[in-house]
Design a protein around this motif. Structure first.
Motif, short mmCIF file in Angstrom:
data_model
loop_
_atom_site.label_atom_id
_atom_site.label_comp_id
_atom_site.label_asym_id
_atom_site.label_seq_id
_atom_site.Cartn_x
_atom_site.Cartn_y
_atom_site.Cartn_z
N VAL A 1 -29.79 36.78 31.66
CA VAL A 1 -29.39 34.97 31.88
C VAL A 1 -27.60 34.99 30.91
O VAL A 1 -27.24 33.70 31.41
CB VAL A 1 -29.73 34.16 30.62
N GLY B 1 -26.78 32.63 34.76
CA GLY B 1 -27.02 32.29 34.21
C GLY B 1 -28.81 31.87 34.31
O GLY B 1 -29.82 33.04 34.36
N TYR C 1 -31.82 33.55 42.16
CA TYR C 1 -30.56 33.21 42.35
C TYR C 1 -30.01 32.92 43.54
O TYR C 1 -30.57 33.75 44.75
CB TYR C 1 -29.64 34.26 42.13
N HIS D 1 -30.57 28.34 23.58
CA HIS D 1 -30.64 29.13 24.46
C HIS D 1 -32.63 30.16 24.73
O HIS D 1 -32.71 29.83 25.22
CB HIS D 1 -29.90 30.17 24.51
#
Length: 343
Positions: free
Chosen positions: A182, A186, A214, A316
């Motif tokens: 991440v 992301g 992704y 997060h």
């Protein structure tokens, strides 16, 4: 000077927390909860107490929860309710619902709450971050991270190998692998996973292959207890080249051997372990950028003092928990689950 207490003095507390804490200026380790055994002679200036209640009777600013996973939520909740800042060893909790409750409690109490993601402060990961951000690989199309070990023998007394919430290799190593992915790319659009038991007689998952989806790219996170660590620990492939890195960051081995981060060259990586960058121009070695687990606690210290933004935020930490749960659900259902799926 911030006074720190540690709850739990097993493997995580002894190896990954106390020696790192003591190497950070501005943090003073004063108290450790150890329910059994004699005090560790390496810590003559630290009080060993038998309970969280006794720990919280002391003038502490920060409490580190380094206990078995099923106790993370109740102990962190107790410490936040007592007005302490809290660091929880990974995984944050055993469920996303538990994690959300702690985040809300920390917000109401205006306390710092973070999860110990020390492996974003390894030299190999920092080097990989730099290579990706430099753009030398072009657009990334494939990423693979391995955390393999060959341990065919079972440990019947180990709580991580018992069929308990939060046990197994995915909740043990998955938080690191997902956190790093991440940071690099992301949040994924979707997750698919194969989380399974491979060893005879095992009761908790000991192998996983998790794919983060992704646009035009896949990040695959792998771990196994029956796979010799011969594959690259990291492999990043892009439209302009590839970066390959073998071996495990030396900090864990150094800590296990009793070394501490305040020793000179305590975790130096030999040049033969450095990664390689391959492009149409050829292959060259990329020296590993030094880093240190101490940087995690330095950031927590500075965040409490209002001098820095917290690196591993509660938000997060919630995303990591969602990723862990989505992977489990995807593995059970044998299908790709969108990031927005209910868990």
């Amino acid at each position: 000077m911030l006074n720190v207490g540690v709850v739990g003095f097993g493997f995580a507390g002894k190896v990954f927390h106390t020696p790192v804490l003591r190497a950070v200026p501005g943090l003073r380790l004063t108290t450790i909860v150890q329910r059994h055994g004699a005090p560790d002679p390496r810590y003559p200036d630290v009080d060993f107490v038998p309970s969280v209640d006794e720990l919280l009777s002391r003038p502490l600013d920060v409490v580190v929860v380094a206990t078995p996973n099923t106790s993370h939520h109740p102990i962190a909740k107790q410490c936040l309710s007592a007005g302490r800042h809290v660091v929880v060893d990974k995984p944050f909790t055993t469920t996303l619902a538990e994690a959300r409750e702690l985040v809300e409690l920390a917000r109401e109490a205006r306390r710092v709450l973070s999860v110990y993601q020390e492996r974003r402060y390894t030299g190999d990961f920092v080097t990989k971050q730099n290579v990706v951000s430099d753009g030398v690989l072009g657009r990334i199309v494939s990423y693979e991270a391995h955390f393999d070990r060959f341990r065919p023998e079972l440990k019947p007394g180990a709580w991580r190998e018992q069929p308990l919430p939060g046990s197994g290799v995915w909740f043990d190593l998955g938080p690191h692998l997902f956190d790093q992915a991440v940071l690099l790319f992301g949040l994924p659009q979707a997750i698919s996973a194969d989380i399974r038991i491979e060893r005879d007689g095992a009761q908790a998952d000991d192998a996983c292959d998790v794919a983060l989806h992704y646009p035009r790219m896949r990040a695959v996170l792998r771990a196994s207890m029956l796979r010799a660590p011969m594959a690259p620990s990291f492999a990043v492939h892009g439209t302009k080249g590839s970066f390959i890195k073998y071996g495990l960051d030396p900090q864990e081995a150094a800590l296990k051997d009793g070394h501490t981060p305040d020793e000179p060259d305590w975790d130096v990586e030999p040049p033969e372990m450095h990664g390689t960058l391959t492009t149409p121009e050829g292959t060259r070695t990329i020296p590993t950028t030094p880093s240190s687990f101490t940087r995690y606690y330095e950031n927590v210290r500075d965040a409490i003092l209002g001098k820095a933004q917290l690196a591993v935020t509660p938000e997060h930490a919630l995303n990591v928990m969602r990723g862990l749960e989505l992977a489990v659900a995807g593995s059970q259902q044998r299908r790709v689950l969108p990031w927005s799926a209910a868990v």
